[in-house]
Motif scaffolding. Structure first.
Motif, mmCIF file in Angstrom:
data_model
loop_
_atom_site.group_PDB
_atom_site.id
_atom_site.type_symbol
_atom_site.label_atom_id
_atom_site.label_comp_id
_atom_site.label_asym_id
_atom_site.label_seq_id
_atom_site.Cartn_x
_atom_site.Cartn_y
_atom_site.Cartn_z
ATOM 1 N N UNK A 100 0.840 -1.197 0.000
ATOM 2 C CA UNK A 100 0.000 0.000 0.000
ATOM 3 C C UNK A 100 0.880 1.253 0.000
ATOM 4 N N UNK A 101 1.652 1.396 -1.095
ATOM 5 C CA UNK A 101 2.668 2.458 -1.130
ATOM 6 C C UNK A 101 2.075 3.866 -1.114
ATOM 7 N N UNK A 102 0.805 4.009 -1.471
ATOM 8 C CA UNK A 102 0.201 5.347 -1.375
ATOM 9 C C UNK A 102 0.102 5.784 0.081
ATOM 10 N N UNK A 103 -0.142 4.828 0.968
ATOM 11 C CA UNK A 103 -0.243 5.134 2.386
ATOM 12 C C UNK A 103 1.084 4.968 3.121
ATOM 13 N N UNK A 104 1.871 3.995 2.702
ATOM 14 C CA UNK A 104 3.154 3.684 3.360
ATOM 15 C C UNK A 104 4.253 3.608 2.296
ATOM 16 N N UNK A 105 4.723 4.752 1.818
ATOM 17 C CA UNK A 105 5.653 4.751 0.676
ATOM 18 C C UNK A 105 7.057 4.251 0.967
ATOM 19 N N UNK A 106 7.470 4.285 2.222
ATOM 20 C CA UNK A 106 8.852 3.926 2.540
ATOM 21 C C UNK A 106 8.941 2.915 3.678
ATOM 22 N N UNK A 107 10.000 2.133 3.637
ATOM 23 C CA UNK A 107 10.429 1.349 4.793
ATOM 24 C C UNK A 107 11.610 2.098 5.399
ATOM 25 N N UNK A 108 11.640 2.210 6.710
ATOM 26 C CA UNK A 108 12.695 2.952 7.405
ATOM 27 C C UNK A 108 13.424 2.005 8.359
ATOM 28 N N UNK A 109 14.746 2.065 8.312
ATOM 29 C CA UNK A 109 15.534 1.282 9.276
ATOM 30 C C UNK A 109 16.487 2.221 10.001
ATOM 31 N N UNK A 110 16.426 2.183 11.339
ATOM 32 C CA UNK A 110 17.317 2.995 12.170
ATOM 33 C C UNK A 110 17.935 2.089 13.222
ATOM 34 N N UNK A 111 19.241 2.234 13.414
ATOM 35 C CA UNK A 111 19.893 1.399 14.410
ATOM 36 C C UNK A 111 21.291 1.884 14.736
ATOM 37 N N UNK A 112 21.934 1.127 15.626
ATOM 38 C CA UNK A 112 23.302 1.468 16.035
ATOM 39 C C UNK A 112 24.181 0.226 15.950
ATOM 40 N N UNK A 113 25.457 0.467 15.637
ATOM 41 C CA UNK A 113 26.421 -0.628 15.560
ATOM 42 C C UNK A 113 26.668 -1.216 16.941
ATOM 43 N N UNK A 114 26.950 -2.520 16.963
ATOM 44 C CA UNK A 114 27.174 -3.205 18.231
ATOM 45 C C UNK A 114 28.153 -4.358 18.000
ATOM 46 N N UNK A 115 28.735 -4.829 19.108
ATOM 47 C CA UNK A 115 29.604 -6.002 19.049
ATOM 48 C C UNK A 115 30.921 -5.757 18.356
ATOM 49 N N UNK A 116 31.501 -4.570 18.528
ATOM 50 C CA UNK A 116 32.736 -4.237 17.829
ATOM 51 C C UNK A 116 33.923 -5.034 18.360
ATOM 52 N N UNK A 117 34.761 -5.487 17.431
ATOM 53 C CA UNK A 117 36.039 -6.119 17.753
ATOM 54 C C UNK A 117 37.070 -5.580 16.768
ATOM 55 N N UNK A 118 38.151 -5.032 17.290
ATOM 56 C CA UNK A 118 39.186 -4.416 16.454
ATOM 57 C C UNK A 118 38.606 -3.336 15.535
ATOM 58 N N UNK A 119 37.657 -2.586 16.070
ATOM 59 C CA UNK A 119 37.086 -1.469 15.317
ATOM 60 C C UNK A 119 36.005 -1.849 14.334
ATOM 61 N N UNK A 120 35.657 -3.131 14.236
ATOM 62 C CA UNK A 120 34.634 -3.562 13.293
ATOM 63 C C UNK A 120 33.408 -4.104 14.041
#
Length: 196
Positions: A100-120
């Motif tokens: 139903x793109x007229x009502x919901x035109x986009x999917x949005x993803x927001x988050x933060x990086x986690x589990x870093x080892x050696x900067x990755x």
């Protein structure tokens, strides 16, 4: 030169180095390259085959601190750009019967990086907003690399990530009564260039 002035100069040099180091460690903002970012997906078809498609239009930013592996992402995907390689199915997926793109035109993803080892980082802890519903969807990062862009002369980062979610949790339960499994695998290859 007196001992006091020498100490003052050394102290000033140390402060300058610390400040420079802090500046180098600051997160960098990268703009998603829409010509090299195409999330793809895999979904069941009545338990007898797997249908695959991709989304052709994405935008957003990534903030990444290579020194610590920390950062965040904010991505928008244009759902009208869905591409199964099947025009009739694309039209149906855009309709009120599914996205139903007229009502919901986009999917949005927001988050933060986690589990870093050696900067990755090893994952992104985030939320997906799809079809008017927001739910947690973690991403596993299979690869992440940054290099100098050979043309733009700015840093270029690329990543490969994967996630699985149940589409009926977002109100997208078409086919459930016919035996379609609701789990969807989302595969993301993304490239982003450091902002000027």
């Amino acid at each position: 030169m007196t001992p006091t002035s020498t100490a003052a100069r050394l102290l000033a040099a140390v402060v300058t180095l610390i400040a420079a180091g802090g500046a180098l460690a600051a997160p960098v903002t990268y703009q998603i390259d829409p010509h090299h970012t195409f999330p793809s997906f895999e979904a069941d078809h009545m338990g007898i085959s797997v249908w695959r498609g991709k989304l052709n239009k994405s935008s957003g930013t990534v903030k990444f601190d290579k020194a610590t592996g920390s950062g965040s992402i904010d991505i928008a995907v244009d759902l009208s750009s869905i591409d199964f390689g099947h025009d009739q199915l694309n039209t149906w997926a855009r309709s009120a019967q599914f996205f139903d793109v007229k009502k919901h035109p986009k999917a949005i993803y927001k988050g933060r990086f986690d589990g870093a080892a050696d900067g990755m980082p090893s994952q992104v802890l985030g939320e997906l907003t799809l079809h008017g519903v927001t739910r947690p969807v973690p991403l596993k990062i299979n690869a992440l690399k940054c290099i100098p862009h050979p043309l733009h002369k700015r840093e270029l980062c690329g990543a490969d990530a994967v996630a699985t979610f149940n589409r009926d949790e977002f109100g997208l339960d078409a086919g459930k009564d016919y035996g379609f499994r609701m789990d969807v695998t989302l595969r993301i290859q993304v490239e982003a260039v450091a902002a000027q």
